[in-house]
Design a protein around this motif. Sequence first.
Motif, PDB file in Angstrom:
ATOM      1  N   ALA A 105     -39.248 -38.077 -64.156  1.00 35.51           N
ATOM      2  CA  ALA A 105     -39.089 -37.252 -62.956  1.00 35.51           C
ATOM      3  C   ALA A 105     -38.175 -37.994 -61.985  1.00 35.51           C
ATOM      4  O   ALA A 105     -38.131 -39.226 -61.985  1.00 35.51           O
ATOM      5  CB  ALA A 105     -40.446 -36.984 -62.305  1.00 35.51           C
ATOM      6  N   VAL A 106     -37.431 -37.231 -61.186  1.00 36.44           N
ATOM      7  CA  VAL A 106     -36.529 -37.825 -60.201  1.00 36.44           C
ATOM      8  C   VAL A 106     -36.707 -37.089 -58.879  1.00 36.44           C
ATOM      9  O   VAL A 106     -36.723 -35.851 -58.834  1.00 36.44           O
ATOM     10  CB  VAL A 106     -35.051 -37.726 -60.650  1.00 36.44           C
ATOM     11  N   LEU A 107     -36.851 -37.851 -57.795  1.00 34.19           N
ATOM     12  CA  LEU A 107     -36.969 -37.291 -56.463  1.00 34.19           C
ATOM     13  C   LEU A 107     -35.672 -37.528 -55.696  1.00 34.19           C
ATOM     14  O   LEU A 107     -35.132 -38.634 -55.732  1.00 34.19           O
ATOM     15  CB  LEU A 107     -38.117 -37.964 -55.696  1.00 34.19           C
ATOM     16  N   ALA A 108     -35.183 -36.512 -55.013  1.00 33.85           N
ATOM     17  CA  ALA A 108     -34.022 -36.671 -54.134  1.00 33.85           C
ATOM     18  C   ALA A 108     -34.556 -36.995 -52.743  1.00 33.85           C
ATOM     19  O   ALA A 108     -35.067 -36.124 -52.041  1.00 33.85           O
ATOM     20  CB  ALA A 108     -33.187 -35.395 -54.111  1.00 33.85           C
ATOM     21  N   SER A 109     -34.456 -38.254 -52.362  1.00 39.14           N
ATOM     22  CA  SER A 109     -35.081 -38.741 -51.132  1.00 39.14           C
ATOM     23  C   SER A 109     -34.159 -38.613 -49.924  1.00 39.14           C
ATOM     24  O   SER A 109     -33.019 -39.065 -49.947  1.00 39.14           O
ATOM     25  CB  SER A 109     -35.489 -40.203 -51.302  1.00 39.14           C
ATOM     26  N   ARG A 110     -34.689 -38.032 -48.849  1.00 39.27           N
ATOM     27  CA  ARG A 110     -33.950 -37.944 -47.588  1.00 39.27           C
ATOM     28  C   ARG A 110     -34.017 -39.245 -46.805  1.00 39.27           C
ATOM     29  O   ARG A 110     -33.254 -39.445 -45.860  1.00 39.27           O
ATOM     30  CB  ARG A 110     -34.540 -36.813 -46.731  1.00 39.27           C
ATOM     31  N   ILE A 111     -34.919 -40.128 -47.210  1.00 41.41           N
ATOM     32  CA  ILE A 111     -35.129 -41.376 -46.480  1.00 41.41           C
ATOM     33  C   ILE A 111     -34.207 -42.482 -46.973  1.00 41.41           C
ATOM     34  O   ILE A 111     -33.664 -43.252 -46.176  1.00 41.41           O
ATOM     35  CB  ILE A 111     -36.606 -41.819 -46.598  1.00 41.41           C
ATOM     36  N   LEU A 117     -32.472 -38.544 -39.990  1.00 38.56           N
ATOM     37  CA  LEU A 117     -32.343 -38.221 -38.569  1.00 38.56           C
ATOM     38  C   LEU A 117     -30.941 -37.732 -38.230  1.00 38.56           C
ATOM     39  O   LEU A 117     -30.771 -36.790 -37.450  1.00 38.56           O
ATOM     40  CB  LEU A 117     -32.700 -39.447 -37.722  1.00 38.56           C
ATOM     41  N   THR A 118     -29.911 -38.352 -38.826  1.00 32.47           N
ATOM     42  CA  THR A 118     -28.542 -37.894 -38.558  1.00 32.47           C
ATOM     43  C   THR A 118     -28.299 -36.510 -39.126  1.00 32.47           C
ATOM     44  O   THR A 118     -27.429 -35.779 -38.644  1.00 32.47           O
ATOM     45  CB  THR A 118     -27.512 -38.881 -39.150  1.00 32.47           C
ATOM     46  N   GLY A 119     -29.071 -36.143 -40.147  1.00 36.11           N
ATOM     47  CA  GLY A 119     -28.960 -34.803 -40.718  1.00 36.11           C
ATOM     48  C   GLY A 119     -29.714 -33.759 -39.930  1.00 36.11           C
ATOM     49  O   GLY A 119     -29.662 -32.573 -40.261  1.00 36.11           O
ATOM     50  N   GLY A 120     -30.434 -34.193 -38.891  1.00 41.37           N
ATOM     51  CA  GLY A 120     -31.118 -33.245 -38.016  1.00 41.37           C
ATOM     52  C   GLY A 120     -32.612 -33.139 -38.194  1.00 41.37           C
ATOM     53  O   GLY A 120     -33.256 -32.268 -37.591  1.00 41.37           O
ATOM     54  N   MET A 121     -33.217 -34.016 -39.005  1.00 44.02           N
ATOM     55  CA  MET A 121     -34.672 -33.947 -39.154  1.00 44.02           C
ATOM     56  C   MET A 121     -35.337 -34.209 -37.804  1.00 44.02           C
ATOM     57  O   MET A 121     -35.025 -35.206 -37.149  1.00 44.02           O
ATOM     58  CB  MET A 121     -35.166 -34.977 -40.178  1.00 44.02           C
ATOM     59  N   PRO A 122     -36.225 -33.321 -37.350  1.00 42.94           N
ATOM     60  CA  PRO A 122     -36.919 -33.548 -36.084  1.00 42.94           C
ATOM     61  C   PRO A 122     -37.642 -34.893 -36.086  1.00 42.94           C
ATOM     62  O   PRO A 122     -38.211 -35.299 -37.107  1.00 42.94           O
ATOM     63  CB  PRO A 122     -37.908 -32.378 -36.012  1.00 42.94           C
ATOM     64  N   LEU A 123     -37.638 -35.562 -34.949  1.00 42.64           N
ATOM     65  CA  LEU A 123     -38.217 -36.897 -34.868  1.00 42.64           C
ATOM     66  C   LEU A 123     -39.682 -36.904 -35.277  1.00 42.64           C
ATOM     67  O   LEU A 123     -40.135 -37.806 -35.989  1.00 42.64           O
ATOM     68  CB  LEU A 123     -38.067 -37.447 -33.444  1.00 42.64           C
TER      69      LEU A 123
END
Length: 252
Positions: A105-111, A117-123
């Motif tokens: 399995a492979v996860l595409a991690s936003r972290i 945060l630069t992509g707009g994830m709310p704090l």
Amino acid sequence: MVLPAYNAASTLRRTYAEIPHDIVDDVILTDDASTDDTVAVARELGIHTIRHQSNRGYGGNQKTCYATALERGADIVIMVHPDYQYSPRLVTAMASMIVSGEYDAVLASRILGGGALTGGMPLYKYVANRGLTLFQNIVMGQKISEYHTGYRAWSRTALERIPLLRCSEDFVFDNQMLAQALHHGFRVGEISCPTKYFPEASSINFRRSVIYGLGVLDTAMTYRLHRSGIRRSPLFTDGPDGVIGPAAGARP
């Protein structure tokens, strides 16, 4: 490739356009009783489309996605939301990690890469993401950068073994399924993924986020208690009743 959809008419074309069709053999969209034109757009694009007559929830939608993919002979199944929050261009890299034989399995991690945060994830979501991930890593004995991404690749072998039908039909489905994969010893890899937050991108509200967070905490504790033998849970117990199972006519 599977697209669990709910009111994704405004973003589906952009998502579909970035799918690397030279390596993707089949695209499946399961519409969870949308109130917009998601089904019409999907059929216009030539996507194999299934529509739930009533809303089954995020987890219920994915159960249909994975079952259909196996029935249609998929060897690797990649799930991405059709809300254009994640980049479909990473499909090639994620599939390659499965094909290599190193990962189930492979996860595409936003972290990973620091782009959340630069992509707009709310704090508040970022802080909750990091806190919940830290808690799960400690309790479950793992070192994963993010448990909460909606962009995942699975091998056929994993999907036929994980008892995903026992998972919730709500948003915590993803978290429970990942915990099941770890419990059964499947190898989980990660890849850095940019993310985009904008008005059309789907996002659960604060109340649902709290419910999801509580579900994550429960999943981690259930995993630990089951692994330690203190309290057995059907979520992690082997048995044919919870798995999709080999599909008739599937490729070997």
